[in-house]
Design a protein around this motif. Structure first.
Motif, PDB file in Angstrom:
ATOM      1  N   VAL A 163      92.963  30.446  86.716  1.00 10.01           N
ATOM      2  CA  VAL A 163      92.733  31.622  86.589  1.00 10.01           C
ATOM      3  C   VAL A 163      91.215  31.983  86.320  1.00 10.01           C
ATOM      4  O   VAL A 163      90.538  31.260  85.529  1.00 10.01           O
ATOM      5  CB  VAL A 163      93.501  32.472  85.238  1.00 10.01           C
ATOM      6  N   PHE A 164      90.860  32.929  87.104  1.00  7.90           N
ATOM      7  CA  PHE A 164      89.446  33.417  86.670  1.00  7.90           C
ATOM      8  C   PHE A 164      89.253  34.656  86.209  1.00  7.90           C
ATOM      9  O   PHE A 164      89.778  35.629  86.846  1.00  7.90           O
ATOM     10  CB  PHE A 164      88.724  33.484  88.025  1.00  7.90           C
ATOM     11  N   VAL A 165      88.520  34.694  84.928  1.00  4.57           N
ATOM     12  CA  VAL A 165      88.659  35.892  84.198  1.00  4.57           C
ATOM     13  C   VAL A 165      87.233  36.614  84.399  1.00  4.57           C
ATOM     14  O   VAL A 165      86.250  35.820  84.050  1.00  4.57           O
ATOM     15  CB  VAL A 165      88.908  35.651  82.825  1.00  4.57           C
ATOM     16  N   LEU A 166      87.322  37.784  84.899  1.00  5.71           N
ATOM     17  CA  LEU A 166      85.954  38.595  84.835  1.00  5.71           C
ATOM     18  C   LEU A 166      85.906  39.781  83.987  1.00  5.71           C
ATOM     19  O   LEU A 166      86.735  40.149  83.443  1.00  5.71           O
ATOM     20  CB  LEU A 166      85.818  38.816  86.284  1.00  5.71           C
ATOM     21  N   GLY A 167      84.829  39.929  83.426  1.00  2.00           N
ATOM     22  CA  GLY A 167      84.444  41.152  82.570  1.00  2.00           C
ATOM     23  C   GLY A 167      83.188  41.033  82.030  1.00  2.00           C
ATOM     24  O   GLY A 167      82.582  40.165  81.891  1.00  2.00           O
ATOM     25  N   GLU A 168      82.715  42.179  81.442  1.00  2.00           N
ATOM     26  CA  GLU A 168      81.459  42.395  80.700  1.00  2.00           C
ATOM     27  C   GLU A 168      81.681  41.602  79.278  1.00  2.00           C
ATOM     28  O   GLU A 168      82.815  41.304  79.091  1.00  2.00           O
ATOM     29  CB  GLU A 168      81.048  43.638  80.485  1.00  2.00           C
ATOM     30  N   SER A 169      80.429  41.306  78.892  1.00  2.08           N
ATOM     31  CA  SER A 169      80.223  40.569  77.619  1.00  2.08           C
ATOM     32  C   SER A 169      80.945  41.441  76.566  1.00  2.08           C
ATOM     33  O   SER A 169      80.732  42.335  76.382  1.00  2.08           O
ATOM     34  CB  SER A 169      78.795  40.182  77.193  1.00  2.08           C
ATOM     35  N   GLY A 170      81.923  40.628  75.769  1.00  2.00           N
ATOM     36  CA  GLY A 170      82.516  41.361  74.571  1.00  2.00           C
ATOM     37  C   GLY A 170      83.799  41.958  75.147  1.00  2.00           C
ATOM     38  O   GLY A 170      84.365  42.700  74.029  1.00  2.00           O
ATOM     39  N   THR A 171      84.195  41.786  76.117  1.00  2.00           N
ATOM     40  CA  THR A 171      85.518  42.501  76.682  1.00  2.00           C
ATOM     41  C   THR A 171      86.813  41.663  76.105  1.00  2.00           C
ATOM     42  O   THR A 171      87.917  42.086  76.208  1.00  2.00           O
ATOM     43  CB  THR A 171      85.613  42.748  78.237  1.00  2.00           C
ATOM     44  N   GLY A 172      86.815  40.500  75.807  1.00  2.00           N
ATOM     45  CA  GLY A 172      87.693  39.819  75.383  1.00  2.00           C
ATOM     46  C   GLY A 172      88.244  38.620  76.185  1.00  2.00           C
ATOM     47  O   GLY A 172      89.548  38.299  76.522  1.00  2.00           O
ATOM     48  N   LYS A 173      87.244  37.732  77.094  1.00  2.00           N
ATOM     49  CA  LYS A 173      87.698  36.766  77.738  1.00  2.00           C
ATOM     50  C   LYS A 173      88.264  35.567  77.319  1.00  2.00           C
ATOM     51  O   LYS A 173      89.313  35.176  77.876  1.00  2.00           O
ATOM     52  CB  LYS A 173      86.369  36.596  78.843  1.00  2.00           C
ATOM     53  N   GLU A 174      87.889  35.213  76.267  1.00  2.00           N
ATOM     54  CA  GLU A 174      88.394  34.058  75.413  1.00  2.00           C
ATOM     55  C   GLU A 174      89.760  34.576  75.144  1.00  2.00           C
ATOM     56  O   GLU A 174      90.835  33.767  75.168  1.00  2.00           O
ATOM     57  CB  GLU A 174      87.582  33.565  74.538  1.00  2.00           C
ATOM     58  N   LEU A 175      90.165  35.644  74.722  1.00  2.00           N
ATOM     59  CA  LEU A 175      91.223  36.176  74.066  1.00  2.00           C
ATOM     60  C   LEU A 175      92.215  36.139  75.395  1.00  2.00           C
ATOM     61  O   LEU A 175      93.521  35.920  74.910  1.00  2.00           O
ATOM     62  CB  LEU A 175      91.253  37.559  73.796  1.00  2.00           C
ATOM     63  N   CYS A 176      91.976  36.246  76.619  1.00  2.00           N
ATOM     64  CA  CYS A 176      92.532  36.182  77.701  1.00  2.00           C
ATOM     65  C   CYS A 176      93.035  35.091  78.002  1.00  2.00           C
ATOM     66  O   CYS A 176      94.100  34.833  78.325  1.00  2.00           O
ATOM     67  CB  CYS A 176      91.850  37.135  78.839  1.00  2.00           C
ATOM     68  N   ALA A 177      92.179  34.191  78.015  1.00  2.00           N
ATOM     69  CA  ALA A 177      92.426  32.842  78.215  1.00  2.00           C
ATOM     70  C   ALA A 177      93.588  32.246  77.074  1.00  2.00           C
ATOM     71  O   ALA A 177      94.670  31.511  77.437  1.00  2.00           O
ATOM     72  CB  ALA A 177      91.357  31.854  78.131  1.00  2.00           C
ATOM     73  N   ASP A 178      93.319  32.657  75.948  1.00  2.00           N
ATOM     74  CA  ASP A 178      94.417  32.202  74.945  1.00  2.00           C
ATOM     75  C   ASP A 178      95.561  32.935  75.219  1.00  2.00           C
ATOM     76  O   ASP A 178      96.408  32.170  75.006  1.00  2.00           O
ATOM     77  CB  ASP A 178      93.866  32.617  73.322  1.00  2.00           C
TER      78      ASP A 178
END
Length: 468
Positions: A163-178
């Motif tokens: 999975v490749f999570v994209l988004g601006e800084s602060g949008t919650g990419k680590e939260l998405c991975a978790d």
């Protein structure tokens, strides 16, 4: 269709116009009769006169909203006041028509109202199917943009696809991975996070693949490395576009072989990990710029998830702010329990370049530095406390930008040598063209211009009642 009009001749006229459009029409002469019918029958839309014998049409709108009836209402009145139009829209009216009305305008407006009702019904169906969640895992928010993210996570989590999570800084990419890890078959395994931008490039290989004692200067003990530590679980590589291109080839080899060889060691070990990576850059643009390997891009970019910026998440802003307020007030022993309406309005206007992280930091600062039962506008920093544009100011800069961006497509006769007029005149001409093109419908014109109907009503009111 329900027509609420106490003048028999007008009621018959509206019925005739609508029946020509194949609507089945019922009529009511009073507000009480209309509310009784609406309680027992379901209508696609409501044509509602403002002046009724027993109450006003606005009272009917209030009664409908109080009992949760979302029937689309087209309000008709002889009073052409913009204030009345704005009031009707605030109370939930779909559109506002002034008498004497044009038959075509009524037919078009009612058709648009029924189309909106149909779309709302479809959205409700989708929400029932997908779950209108107030949050997902540790995410907070029920906006359509986040519902899409939740759905992709649910669908992707059971697989082993990268999975490749994209988004601006602060949008919650680590939260998405978790969230992907928590809802996957690997949830009982480790979740290992590595920020490729936070580690010097000459140490990153060791952090990922590990090393043995003496492998290089400073290697005083063995290190297992993230790839082996995540065996049976998920390895999250944040800011992967920051990885040195020489190390990218080693990562690609690991993805293909599932084999790890620590620095300074001959032994090869296997590690079964699921890779989730993230970046606030466009990885394809990095490929085209020669900073990211194309073969690695296609290996990683199997299931893309794009997290929306906070400014595109609507009412999630209020929900997030309240959640942060409750948490930080408890942590700091403060009495804060709510945010004032003006504070919420200011937060909705703000662009939030730092996204959810910026909002979270702001709420912590407000709780720590202030006291009281609620957050008030005076507590906000100046950049967020910017005043709501008045009617005379006629809308925000963002609205003006969107209006002007839409103007050329409606003008149809733009020419580079055409003289340029004052900014406000140009905006007014664009709005007037949109209203004309939409048959006089303010909501439809607002949709064409990609602004809210209230923005257009404020501007029209400002033009009709200029400051003295």
């Amino acid at each position: 269709m329900l027509v609420v009009e106490d003048t028999p001749s007008l009621s018959a006229t509206y019925r005739a116009i609508l029946e020509k459009q194949d609507f089945a029409v019922e009529t009511a002469a009073t507000g009480a009769e209309a509310l009784s019918l609406l309680k027992t029958c379901s209508y696609d839309a409501l044509v509602l006169d403002v002046r009724l014998p027993d109450m006003t049409g606005l009272d009917v709108l209030d009664a409908l909203r109080e009992r949760g009836d979302e029937t689309e209402a087209v309000v008709i009145t002889a009073d052409g006041s913009i204030n009345l139009a704005v009031d009707a829209m605030r109370r939930g009216a779909f559109d506002f028509i002034v008498k004497p009305l044009n038959a075509h305008r009524l037919a078009v407006t009612v058709t648009n109202a029924t189309e909106r009702a149909r779309l709302k019904a479809e959205v409700s169906t989708l929400k029932r199917e997908l779950g209108d969640e107030a949050g997902f895992c540790r995410f907070i928010g029920r906006s359509p943009a986040m519902q899409t993210v939740y759905r992709i996570i649910r669908n992707a989590a059971p697989s082993s696809a990268t999975v490749f999570v994209l988004g601006e800084s602060g949008t919650g990419k680590e939260l998405c991975a978790d969230a992907i890890h928590r809802t996957s078959k690997r949830a009982s395994g480790p979740f290992v996070t590595l920020n490729c931008a936070a580690i010097p490039k000459d140490l990153l290989e060791s952090e990922i693949f590990g090393h043995v004692r003496g492998a290089f200067s400073g290697a005083t003990s063995d290190r297992r490395g993230a790839a082996l530590s995540a065996d049976g679980g998920t390895l999250f590589l944040d800011e992967i576009c920051e990885m040195d291109i020489a190390l990218q080839s080693k990562l690609l080899r690991f993805l293909q072989s599932k084999e790890v060889q620590r620095l300074g060691e001959d032994k090869v070990q296997r590690s079964d990990v699921r890779i989730v990576c993230a970046s606030n850059r466009d990885p394809l643009a990095e490929v085209q710029a020669g900073r990211f390997r194309e073969d690695l891009y296609y290996r990683l970019h199997v299931i893309p998830i794009e997290l929306p910026p906070l400014r595109d998440r609507g009412e999630d802003i209020a929900q997030l702010a309240q959640s942060f307020l409750t948490r930080f007030a408890e942590e700091e022993g403060k009495e804060f329990s709510a945010l004032s309406a003006d504070v919420l309005a200011a937060m909705r206007r703000h662009s939030w370049p730092g996204n959810v992280r910026q909002l979270e930091n702001l709420m912590r600062r407000l709780v720590v530095l202030n006291d009281g039962p609620s957050i008030e506008p005076a507590m906000l920093p100046p950049d967020i406390r910017a005043p709501v544009p008045t009617a005379s100011a006629a809308g925000s800069a963002a609205d003006a930008h969107r209006i002007l961006a839409s103007a050329p497509s409606m003008a149809g006769s733009g020419h580079p040598d055409q003289p340029v007029g004052p900014l406000e005149t140009t905006i007014r001409e664009a709005i007037e063209r949109a209203i004309t093109a939409s048959g006089g419908s303010i909501p439809k014109a607002a949709q064409m211009l990609e602004v809210s109907p209230s923005t257009l009503y404020r501007r029209i009111e400002a033009w009709e009642n200029p400051p003295r």
